[in-house]
Scaffold this motif. Structure first.
Motif, PDB file in Angstrom:
ATOM      1  N   ARG A  13     -35.086  85.100  39.364  1.00 27.68           N
ATOM      2  CA  ARG A  13     -36.071  84.981  39.610  1.00 27.68           C
ATOM      3  C   ARG A  13     -36.261  86.076  37.761  1.00 27.68           C
ATOM      4  O   ARG A  13     -35.831  87.469  38.592  1.00 27.68           O
ATOM      5  N   GLN A  14     -37.032  86.478  36.965  1.00 25.32           N
ATOM      6  CA  GLN A  14     -37.199  87.438  36.091  1.00 25.32           C
ATOM      7  C   GLN A  14     -38.492  87.505  36.042  1.00 25.32           C
ATOM      8  O   GLN A  14     -39.810  86.864  35.142  1.00 25.32           O
ATOM      9  N   GLY A  15     -38.958  88.559  36.838  1.00 26.37           N
ATOM     10  CA  GLY A  15     -40.840  88.740  36.546  1.00 26.37           C
ATOM     11  C   GLY A  15     -41.368  87.246  37.165  1.00 26.37           C
ATOM     12  O   GLY A  15     -40.641  86.337  38.185  1.00 26.37           O
ATOM     13  N   ARG A  16     -42.461  87.165  36.888  1.00 36.10           N
ATOM     14  CA  ARG A  16     -43.175  85.953  37.399  1.00 36.10           C
ATOM     15  C   ARG A  16     -43.458  85.191  36.501  1.00 36.10           C
ATOM     16  O   ARG A  16     -43.630  83.805  36.620  1.00 36.10           O
ATOM     17  N   GLY A  17     -43.167  84.921  35.056  1.00 33.36           N
ATOM     18  CA  GLY A  17     -43.052  83.744  33.931  1.00 33.36           C
ATOM     19  C   GLY A  17     -42.161  83.774  33.638  1.00 33.36           C
ATOM     20  O   GLY A  17     -41.602  82.567  32.796  1.00 33.36           O
ATOM     21  N   SER A  19     -36.972  82.449  33.982  1.00 34.85           N
ATOM     22  CA  SER A  19     -35.635  82.568  35.217  1.00 34.85           C
ATOM     23  C   SER A  19     -34.470  82.881  34.541  1.00 34.85           C
ATOM     24  O   SER A  19     -34.642  82.608  33.474  1.00 34.85           O
ATOM     25  N   ARG A  45     -42.358  75.366  34.399  1.00 39.44           N
ATOM     26  CA  ARG A  45     -43.855  75.367  34.590  1.00 39.44           C
ATOM     27  C   ARG A  45     -44.242  76.065  33.574  1.00 39.44           C
ATOM     28  O   ARG A  45     -44.157  77.043  33.550  1.00 39.44           O
TER      29      ARG A  45
END
Length: 64
Positions: A13-17, A19, A45
């Motif tokens: 995962r790279q932060g909330r937005g 990968s 997504r």
């Protein structure tokens, strides 16, 4: 060639937005010489929550 244990997939995962994906192929000693690419089919997504399919392909590389 199909997937083998010599192929590994790492997802982070790279932060909330976003990968980050790394795919590694430890080329077997008995791999046929030739030109290869690694292809990944995935789903992402978007900002609205909609899932969209995508395909990512490496540049061609030589096994020889």
């Amino acid at each position: 060639m199909t997937a083998t244990w010599a192929t590994t997939f790492r997802w982070q995962r790279q932060g909330r937005g976003g990968s980050r994906v790394s795919i590694r192929w430890d080329i077997p000693a008995d791999a046929a010489p030739g030109e290869y690419r690694i292809v990944h089919h995935g789903t992402a997504r978007d900002g609205n929550g909609t899932l969209n399919g995508f395909t990512a392909t490496t540049r061609e590389f030589t096994v020889g």
